[in-house]
Design a protein around this motif. Structure first.
Motif, short mmCIF file in Angstrom:
data_model
loop_
_atom_site.label_atom_id
_atom_site.label_comp_id
_atom_site.label_asym_id
_atom_site.label_seq_id
_atom_site.Cartn_x
_atom_site.Cartn_y
_atom_site.Cartn_z
N GLY A 150 57.93 -115.58 39.29
CA GLY A 150 58.66 -116.42 40.25
C GLY A 150 60.02 -116.84 39.74
N GLY A 151 60.10 -117.17 38.45
CA GLY A 151 61.38 -117.56 37.88
C GLY A 151 62.38 -116.42 37.88
N GLN A 152 61.88 -115.21 37.59
CA GLN A 152 62.76 -114.04 37.63
C GLN A 152 63.22 -113.75 39.05
OE1 GLN A 152 60.02 -111.34 35.72
NE2 GLN A 152 61.12 -111.42 33.77
N GLU A 173 65.99 -127.13 46.68
CA GLU A 173 64.81 -127.26 45.83
C GLU A 173 64.43 -125.91 45.21
OE1 GLU A 173 61.61 -129.48 47.56
OE2 GLU A 173 62.94 -130.87 48.56
N PRO A 174 65.34 -125.31 44.45
CA PRO A 174 65.13 -123.93 43.99
C PRO A 174 63.99 -123.75 43.00
CG PRO A 174 67.02 -124.90 42.92
CD PRO A 174 66.61 -125.87 43.98
N THR A 175 63.47 -124.84 42.44
CA THR A 175 62.38 -124.71 41.47
C THR A 175 61.05 -125.22 42.00
OG1 THR A 175 62.89 -126.89 40.48
CG2 THR A 175 63.99 -124.97 39.53
N SER A 176 60.99 -125.66 43.25
CA SER A 176 59.77 -126.31 43.74
C SER A 176 58.60 -125.35 43.89
CB SER A 176 60.04 -127.02 45.06
OG SER A 176 60.37 -126.09 46.07
N ALA A 177 58.89 -124.04 44.05
CA ALA A 177 57.81 -123.06 44.22
C ALA A 177 57.40 -122.42 42.90
CB ALA A 177 58.24 -121.99 45.22
N LEU A 178 57.96 -122.89 41.80
CA LEU A 178 57.73 -122.24 40.51
C LEU A 178 56.68 -122.98 39.69
CD1 LEU A 178 61.42 -121.53 39.39
CD2 LEU A 178 59.85 -120.01 40.63
N ASP A 179 55.94 -122.21 38.89
CA ASP A 179 55.08 -122.83 37.89
C ASP A 179 55.95 -123.61 36.91
OD1 ASP A 179 52.83 -121.69 39.03
OD2 ASP A 179 52.92 -119.90 37.75
N PRO A 180 55.44 -124.72 36.39
CA PRO A 180 56.27 -125.59 35.53
C PRO A 180 56.94 -124.85 34.38
CG PRO A 180 54.25 -126.71 36.11
CD PRO A 180 54.12 -125.32 36.64
N GLU A 181 56.26 -123.87 33.76
CA GLU A 181 56.86 -123.21 32.60
C GLU A 181 58.01 -122.28 32.96
OE1 GLU A 181 53.12 -120.72 33.60
OE2 GLU A 181 53.75 -122.81 33.67
#
Length: 252
Positions: A150-152, A173-181
């Motif tokens: 997801g981060g990639q 909210e570009p990080t809201s769908a990402l796993d915390p790490e």
């Protein structure tokens, strides 16, 4: 943190309202974003943050008010800029990555420059490869999105938006769908953009990012701007009770 000595307005919003049916989501927003400024918008869910961002890019048509981009009125339509021109100058990164699943990473990035900017393919590829290096994904140029984390995928989405040479970047909210790490790798790319002087408006729940990177923070609730100011004031000396309550709930 970017320098804002030159107060040239990138975006100016006056009296912006947006309703869906009988429900008014934005109830008269006044906002100014300067060239090179990083503005983070914070607030509870349902406060109108994402709707405001979508109105700035005309993905949602405002119900009332005016929006100007570099001095040109884009809403109501003035005829000086068409919708495609506006969206080519204002890049947007969403919560979901929205990559073309049937296209490689490289082809995702070059698609809009080829179709909208009418660039030749060699030029578009050269630009895309430069951007993929920038977001740390050059080695993934020929793979498909399904093979990426997801981060990639979100970093590819940022490269895709930058491929249009936008003057302003909007992040919803570009990080809201990402796993915390995976959050940190996306925020690093955004921090690098801010350090380079990109004008950015970021809707975020990442309070540390807002504190460290923003020139100015806007706190919204129930469709209005309740309070705004530099991070040092917003986090250390909130003026409104509603902002104090919000910071207590998210920071503890």
């Amino acid at each position: 943190m970017s320098e804002t000595a030159v107060k040239t307005k990138a975006i100016e919003v006056n009296g912006l309202r947006k309703s869906f049916g009988n429900q008014e989501i934005l109830t008269g927003i006044d906002l100014k974003i300067n060239d090179g400024e990083v503005v983070c918008i914070i607030g509870p869910s349902g406060s109108g943050k994402s709707t405001l961002l979508r109105c700035l890019n005309l993905l949602e048509g405002p119900s009332d008010g005016t929006i100007s981009f570099n001095g040109d009125v884009i809403f109501p339509s003035s005829g000086s800029l068409n919708l495609r021109e506006v969206r080519s100058k204002v890049g947007m990164v969403f919560q979901q990555f929205n990559l073309w699943p049937h296209k490689t990473v490289l082809n995702n990035v070059i698609e809009a420059p080829l179709l909208v900017r009418k660039r030749n393919k060699a030029e578009a590829i050269e630009k895309a490869e430069s951007l993929l290096r920038k977001v740390g994904l050059m080695e993934k140029r020929d793979v498909y999105p399904s093979s990426l984390s997801g981060g990639q995928q979100q970093r590819v989405a940022i490269a895709r938006a930058l491929a249009m040479d936008p003057k302003i970047m909007l992040f919803d909210e570009p990080t809201s769908a990402l796993d915390p790490e995976l959050v940190g790798e996306v925020l690093k790319v955004m921090k690098d953009l801010a350090a380079e002087g990109m004008t950015m408006v970021v809707v975020t729940h990442e309070m540390n990012f807002a504190r460290d990177v923003a020139d100015r923070i806007i706190f919204m609730d129930q469709g209005v701007v309740v309070e705004e100011g530099p991070p040092s004031e917003i986090f250390s000396q909130p003026k409104s009770e509603r902002l104090r309550q919000f910071l207590t709930s998210v920071l503890g």
